[in-house]
Scaffold this motif. Structure first.
Motif, PDB file in Angstrom:
ATOM      1  N   CYS A 157      41.337  40.808  56.005  1.00  0.00           N
ATOM      2  CA  CYS A 157      42.423  39.826  56.087  1.00  0.00           C
ATOM      3  C   CYS A 157      43.711  40.217  55.357  1.00  0.00           C
ATOM      4  CB  CYS A 157      41.942  38.478  55.536  1.00  0.00           C
ATOM      5  SG  CYS A 157      40.532  37.762  56.423  1.00  0.00           S
ATOM      6  N   LEU A 158      43.593  41.010  54.301  1.00  0.00           N
ATOM      7  CA  LEU A 158      44.763  41.263  53.460  1.00  0.00           C
ATOM      8  C   LEU A 158      45.784  42.165  54.150  1.00  0.00           C
ATOM      9  CD1 LEU A 158      45.944  40.847  50.533  1.00  0.00           C
ATOM     10  CD2 LEU A 158      44.978  43.095  50.023  1.00  0.00           C
ATOM     11  N   GLU A 159      47.045  41.773  54.073  1.00  0.00           N
ATOM     12  CA  GLU A 159      48.157  42.638  54.471  1.00  0.00           C
ATOM     13  C   GLU A 159      48.815  43.119  53.182  1.00  0.00           C
ATOM     14  OE1 GLU A 159      50.778  40.701  57.156  1.00  0.00           O
ATOM     15  OE2 GLU A 159      49.297  40.544  58.768  1.00  0.00           O
ATOM     16  N   PHE A 160      48.457  44.317  52.783  1.00  0.00           N
ATOM     17  CA  PHE A 160      48.841  44.827  51.467  1.00  0.00           C
ATOM     18  C   PHE A 160      50.342  45.113  51.369  1.00  0.00           C
ATOM     19  CE2 PHE A 160      49.601  48.556  48.733  1.00  0.00           C
ATOM     20  CZ  PHE A 160      49.257  47.995  47.519  1.00  0.00           C
ATOM     21  N   LYS A 161      50.894  44.764  50.227  1.00  0.00           N
ATOM     22  CA  LYS A 161      52.283  45.095  49.880  1.00  0.00           C
ATOM     23  C   LYS A 161      52.272  45.910  48.590  1.00  0.00           C
ATOM     24  CE  LYS A 161      53.546  42.251  53.171  1.00  0.00           C
ATOM     25  NZ  LYS A 161      53.978  42.759  54.484  1.00  0.00           N
ATOM     26  N   LYS A 162      53.176  46.867  48.503  1.00  0.00           N
ATOM     27  CA  LYS A 162      53.175  47.755  47.347  1.00  0.00           C
ATOM     28  C   LYS A 162      53.377  47.006  46.035  1.00  0.00           C
ATOM     29  CE  LYS A 162      55.244  51.962  45.469  1.00  0.00           C
ATOM     30  NZ  LYS A 162      56.275  53.007  45.624  1.00  0.00           N
ATOM     31  N   TRP A 163      54.103  45.898  46.072  1.00  0.00           N
ATOM     32  CA  TRP A 163      54.380  45.184  44.834  1.00  0.00           C
ATOM     33  C   TRP A 163      53.129  44.528  44.250  1.00  0.00           C
ATOM     34  CZ3 TRP A 163      53.441  39.951  44.956  1.00  0.00           C
ATOM     35  CH2 TRP A 163      53.500  39.307  46.197  1.00  0.00           C
ATOM     36  N   TYR A 164      52.034  44.475  45.021  1.00  0.00           N
ATOM     37  CA  TYR A 164      50.773  43.993  44.448  1.00  0.00           C
ATOM     38  C   TYR A 164      50.356  44.901  43.293  1.00  0.00           C
ATOM     39  CZ  TYR A 164      50.104  41.055  48.636  1.00  0.00           C
ATOM     40  OH  TYR A 164      50.241  40.121  49.638  1.00  0.00           O
TER      41      TYR A 164
ATOM     42  N   THR B 290      43.455  58.535  53.429  1.00  0.00           N
ATOM     43  CA  THR B 290      44.671  57.768  53.736  1.00  0.00           C
ATOM     44  C   THR B 290      45.696  57.889  52.611  1.00  0.00           C
ATOM     45  OG1 THR B 290      43.604  55.779  52.830  1.00  0.00           O
ATOM     46  CG2 THR B 290      43.471  56.116  55.204  1.00  0.00           C
ATOM     47  N   GLY B 291      45.227  58.123  51.379  1.00  0.00           N
ATOM     48  CA  GLY B 291      46.126  58.200  50.232  1.00  0.00           C
ATOM     49  C   GLY B 291      46.982  59.442  50.199  1.00  0.00           C
ATOM     50  N   LEU B 292      46.593  60.482  50.939  1.00  0.00           N
ATOM     51  CA  LEU B 292      47.410  61.690  50.985  1.00  0.00           C
ATOM     52  C   LEU B 292      48.781  61.419  51.589  1.00  0.00           C
ATOM     53  CD1 LEU B 292      44.704  64.295  52.074  1.00  0.00           C
ATOM     54  CD2 LEU B 292      45.745  64.043  49.808  1.00  0.00           C
ATOM     55  N   LYS B 293      48.859  60.358  52.417  1.00  0.00           N
ATOM     56  CA  LYS B 293      50.133  59.979  53.026  1.00  0.00           C
ATOM     57  C   LYS B 293      50.754  58.750  52.351  1.00  0.00           C
ATOM     58  CE  LYS B 293      48.810  61.697  57.615  1.00  0.00           C
ATOM     59  NZ  LYS B 293      48.585  61.330  59.033  1.00  0.00           N
ATOM     60  N   ARG B 294      49.979  58.066  51.517  1.00  0.00           N
ATOM     61  CA  ARG B 294      50.466  56.836  50.893  1.00  0.00           C
ATOM     62  C   ARG B 294      50.069  56.820  49.412  1.00  0.00           C
ATOM     63  NH1 ARG B 294      49.779  50.746  53.447  1.00  0.00           N
ATOM     64  NH2 ARG B 294      51.423  49.774  52.195  1.00  0.00           N
ATOM     65  N   PRO B 295      50.988  57.192  48.520  1.00  0.00           N
ATOM     66  CA  PRO B 295      50.645  57.361  47.107  1.00  0.00           C
ATOM     67  C   PRO B 295      50.020  56.140  46.444  1.00  0.00           C
ATOM     68  CG  PRO B 295      52.782  58.327  47.569  1.00  0.00           C
ATOM     69  CD  PRO B 295      52.367  57.593  48.809  1.00  0.00           C
ATOM     70  N   VAL B 296      50.392  54.934  46.874  1.00  0.00           N
ATOM     71  CA  VAL B 296      49.839  53.752  46.209  1.00  0.00           C
ATOM     72  C   VAL B 296      48.334  53.682  46.402  1.00  0.00           C
ATOM     73  CG1 VAL B 296      50.165  52.161  48.173  1.00  0.00           C
ATOM     74  CG2 VAL B 296      50.182  51.286  45.823  1.00  0.00           C
TER      75      VAL B 296
ATOM     76  N   LEU C 177      45.813  36.389  42.190  1.00  0.00           N
ATOM     77  CA  LEU C 177      45.290  35.624  41.053  1.00  0.00           C
ATOM     78  C   LEU C 177      44.219  36.414  40.303  1.00  0.00           C
ATOM     79  CD1 LEU C 177      45.077  32.015  42.569  1.00  0.00           C
ATOM     80  CD2 LEU C 177      46.590  32.802  40.733  1.00  0.00           C
ATOM     81  N   ILE C 178      43.435  37.202  41.024  1.00  0.00           N
ATOM     82  CA  ILE C 178      42.431  38.040  40.357  1.00  0.00           C
ATOM     83  C   ILE C 178      43.107  39.207  39.643  1.00  0.00           C
ATOM     84  CG2 ILE C 178      40.423  39.535  40.689  1.00  0.00           C
ATOM     85  CD1 ILE C 178      39.678  37.776  43.112  1.00  0.00           C
ATOM     86  N   LEU C 179      44.010  39.884  40.330  1.00  0.00           N
ATOM     87  CA  LEU C 179      44.688  41.040  39.741  1.00  0.00           C
ATOM     88  C   LEU C 179      45.443  40.673  38.469  1.00  0.00           C
ATOM     89  CD1 LEU C 179      46.192  42.825  42.887  1.00  0.00           C
ATOM     90  CD2 LEU C 179      44.292  43.621  41.477  1.00  0.00           C
ATOM     91  N   ALA C 180      46.146  39.550  38.518  1.00  0.00           N
ATOM     92  CA  ALA C 180      46.984  39.159  37.386  1.00  0.00           C
ATOM     93  C   ALA C 180      46.243  38.293  36.380  1.00  0.00           C
ATOM     94  CB  ALA C 180      48.218  38.410  37.889  1.00  0.00           C
ATOM     95  N   GLY C 181      45.330  37.461  36.868  1.00  0.00           N
ATOM     96  CA  GLY C 181      44.703  36.471  35.995  1.00  0.00           C
ATOM     97  C   GLY C 181      43.487  36.942  35.239  1.00  0.00           C
ATOM     98  N   LEU C 182      42.615  37.713  35.897  1.00  0.00           N
ATOM     99  CA  LEU C 182      41.347  38.085  35.269  1.00  0.00           C
ATOM    100  C   LEU C 182      41.532  38.836  33.951  1.00  0.00           C
ATOM    101  CD1 LEU C 182      38.265  37.958  35.591  1.00  0.00           C
ATOM    102  CD2 LEU C 182      38.375  40.159  36.766  1.00  0.00           C
ATOM    103  N   PRO C 183      42.468  39.790  33.852  1.00  0.00           N
ATOM    104  CA  PRO C 183      42.597  40.512  32.577  1.00  0.00           C
ATOM    105  C   PRO C 183      43.096  39.654  31.419  1.00  0.00           C
ATOM    106  CG  PRO C 183      43.646  41.724  34.375  1.00  0.00           C
ATOM    107  CD  PRO C 183      43.367  40.345  34.881  1.00  0.00           C
ATOM    108  N   ILE C 184      43.856  38.591  31.703  1.00  0.00           N
ATOM    109  CA  ILE C 184      44.512  37.868  30.606  1.00  0.00           C
ATOM    110  C   ILE C 184      43.998  36.454  30.395  1.00  0.00           C
ATOM    111  CG2 ILE C 184      46.625  39.230  30.791  1.00  0.00           C
ATOM    112  CD1 ILE C 184      47.903  37.045  32.378  1.00  0.00           C
ATOM    113  N   VAL C 185      43.195  35.919  31.310  1.00  0.00           N
ATOM    114  CA  VAL C 185      42.726  34.545  31.157  1.00  0.00           C
ATOM    115  C   VAL C 185      41.747  34.443  29.977  1.00  0.00           C
ATOM    116  CG1 VAL C 185      40.746  34.781  32.739  1.00  0.00           C
ATOM    117  CG2 VAL C 185      41.812  32.543  32.403  1.00  0.00           C
ATOM    118  N   PHE C 186      41.872  33.373  29.213  1.00  0.00           N
ATOM    119  CA  PHE C 186      40.932  33.097  28.121  1.00  0.00           C
ATOM    120  C   PHE C 186      40.992  31.604  27.824  1.00  0.00           C
ATOM    121  CE2 PHE C 186      44.983  33.798  26.059  1.00  0.00           C
ATOM    122  CZ  PHE C 186      45.028  32.851  25.050  1.00  0.00           C
ATOM    123  N   GLN C 187      39.988  31.120  27.059  1.00  0.00           N
ATOM    124  CA  GLN C 187      39.964  29.694  26.733  1.00  0.00           C
ATOM    125  C   GLN C 187      39.745  29.478  25.234  1.00  0.00           C
ATOM    126  OE1 GLN C 187      36.735  27.573  26.345  1.00  0.00           O
ATOM    127  NE2 GLN C 187      38.106  25.913  25.734  1.00  0.00           N
ATOM    128  N   ASP C 188      38.612  29.980  24.715  1.00  0.00           N
ATOM    129  CA  ASP C 188      38.330  29.868  23.286  1.00  0.00           C
ATOM    130  C   ASP C 188      38.322  31.266  22.661  1.00  0.00           C
ATOM    131  OD1 ASP C 188      37.736  28.762  20.832  1.00  0.00           O
ATOM    132  OD2 ASP C 188      35.586  28.562  21.223  1.00  0.00           O
TER     133      ASP C 188
END
Length: 539
Positions: free
Chosen positions: A156-163, A490-496, A35-46
């Protein structure tokens, strides 16, 4: 034997119980993270009239909601543990929770929060320091939410690449709206009631063009790395589309701040990609695409005239390069040749791995370029030879007018810090209280010299120096440095994960001339937390 089987069965049940609890927490944190990743950039009200406040409250609601629901889950599972296992699960968890388990990044995050808390407690404006209401709401409360979100996500997060795809999808919407605004097309009505004076400086769903381009630094870095690393054709095309849109939106954002992020990406990306010839091939595609976009936008601006926004500044340095069209064609020709060469090598079964020589060569280039920039700044400002730089003098002479007043406010910030007593030198005047200082003590000076009010230093690092002191600045930079170091390992083995690294790096570079706001910084902190979490799952 029966007793042993019973004991084993109990251990298995407790293990399943703990796993169920962890999955529940993971689902809760995942929902709010998305919800933060997808919502924060596009949410607006007025529209633009309350966009900062709306996004600030949205982020606060998401983090608090994440914390509340995980707390409710904890209460439920603790009660079940007492009923089913006599509290054995909680005893096991308590025995495993140790201070020694905290990582260097964790300690840096805690130090950042503590320095902001001490700054608030010793501030003459505790209320304003806590809420940040005299600035951009970047007070202690928001900093504490950053830290709370970090620990919830990393634990707590179990990360998935599609995030990452969700994040880029939201970025694509922001880019499309920004590009449409460049053509004076406003399908959502953002600019219907905006003042004509502000029409061109507010764009897409982020508002001010500087905020807009600081956000674009994130999807720019993420999409560039994912495009370069992806092997599947469909996904590679998706990442290329995201990259093209981010580059186009960056240039059409009409903010010179964007070029710091672009130069950081183009300058540092080879240090990651040049490990093999396919990486070099990807970099050639990116640089060719960027110059093609510059060339195309220049032609669009010439053809459409007043029907599009005028672009000036650094953009014009590119468009004035003689034979730009030929450079673009040559680059694409080299890229095509490189691609055919690699394909031929693969068909013959030859290794396409290269040595680190290319990285070392590029590192030498980067170091030399940095040395040249430092010399030019010294020569133009300290040695007094600014006149010799001709057309670029406006960019290298740091006078009061430099960067639409940034030169003045940076000097003012250093003067303010120099006059601070020791306690404020160490811990600042209070989070997001720079506007309090300037309005109370330098109002007439600001209006006479710059004709505008400054409630922010327009340099994120200087801003922290004034507001939370040298201790706070060191803790903030340490937090960035340790988290990036951990993610790179860790990113040297995992591009995401490396994609998140470059997104954050692009943001950090442009932050030298920009401000921290609750519309962008929460995403930076979240990408760091996600990157750390993804690295934990791999370790």
């Amino acid at each position: 034997m029966d007793q042993n089987q019973s004991s084993y069965s109990m251990e298995a049940q407790i293990g399943q119980f703990r796993e169920e609890w962890h999955r529940t927490n993971s689902r809760i944190v995942s929902v709010f993270t998305l919800l933060i990743l997808a919502g924060l950039p596009i949410v607006f009200q007025d529209y633009y009239f309350n966009i900062l406040v709306v996004k600030y409250y949205y982020y606060c609601a998401m983090v608090i909601g994440m914390a509340v629901f995980t707390a409710i889950a904890a209460v439920i599972y603790i009660r079940r543990d007492r009923l089913l296992y006599g509290g054995e699960v909680m005893k096991m968890i308590r025995s495993e929770v140790k201070i020694s388990a905290l990582t260097v990044v964790d300690w840096a995050m805690i130090a950042f929060a503590l320095s902001a808390a001490i700054s608030t407690l010793q501030s003459e404006y505790k209320y304003e320091s806590f809420w940040g209401n005299e600035g951009r709401y970047c007070g202690l409360f928001l900093i504490l939410l950053y830290i709370l979100c970090y620990f919830l996500v990393t634990r707590c997060l179990e990360f998935k690449k599609w995030y990452a795809d969700v994040f880029l999808g939201a970025g694509l919407i922001v880019c499309i709206l920004g590009i449409l605004h460049f053509f004076y097309l406003d399908p959502l009505g953002f600019k219907k009631e905006i003042s004509p004076d502000d029409y061109d400086i507010f764009v897409s769903t982020l508002g001010n063009i500087n905020t807009y381009t600081s956000y674009l630094a994130l999807p720019l870095g993420v999409s560039a790395v994912l495009f370069s690393a992806e092997k599947k054709t469909g996904r590679k095309l998706w990442y290329y589309i995201c990259l093209v849109m981010a580059l186009t939106a960056m240039v059409m954002g009409v903010s010179d701040n964007a070029y710091l992020a672009l130069f950081a990406l183009l300058g540092l990306l080879p240090l990651y990609l040049f490990a093999d010839r396919k990486g070099i091939q990807s970099y050639l595609v990116i640089i060719s695409t960027f110059l093609t976009i510059i060339f195309a936008i220049d032609k669009i601006e010439a053809a459409f005239g007043d029907r599009v926004q005028e672009i000036s500044g650094i953009f014009n340095f590119f468009t004035r390069i003689p034979g730009m069209w030929a450079i673009v064609l040559i680059l694409w020709g080299i890229t095509a040749g490189f691609y055919l060469y690699n394909c031929k090598a693969e068909r013959k079964g030859r290794e396409i791995k290269a040595t680190n020589l290319y990285r070392y060569i590029w590192l030498a280039v980067v170091i030399c370029a940095a040395a040249v920039i430092l010399f030019v700044l010294y020569d133009a400002n300290i040695a007094g030879n600014g006149e010799r730089y001709g057309a670029v003098a406006n960019y290298v002479i740091l006078d009061n007018e430099w960067g639409t007043g940034r030169g003045y406010v940076w000097k003012l910030a250093l003067k303010i810090y120099d006059d601070f007593p020791l306690s404020h030198k160490l811990f600042g005047y209070g989070p997001d209280t720079f506007g309090v200082i300037t309005v109370q003590n330098f109002w007439d000076e600001m209006l006479s010299i710059s004709k505008q009010k400054f409630e922010n230093v327009h340099n994120e690092y200087l801003q922290y120096l004034i507001t939370i002191g040298i201790v706070g600045l060191i803790s903030y930079v340490s937090m960035l440095g340790t988290s990036l170091y951990h993610m790179i390992r860790t990113g040297l083995k995992r591009p995401v994960i490396m994609a998140f690294v470059f997104g954050v790096v692009c943001y950090c570079v442009q932050a030298v001339v920009n401000i921290s706001v609750p519309m962008v910084m929460p995403l930076v902190m979240l990408l760091i937390a996600i990157g750390i979490s993804a690295g934990r799952s791999d370790s």
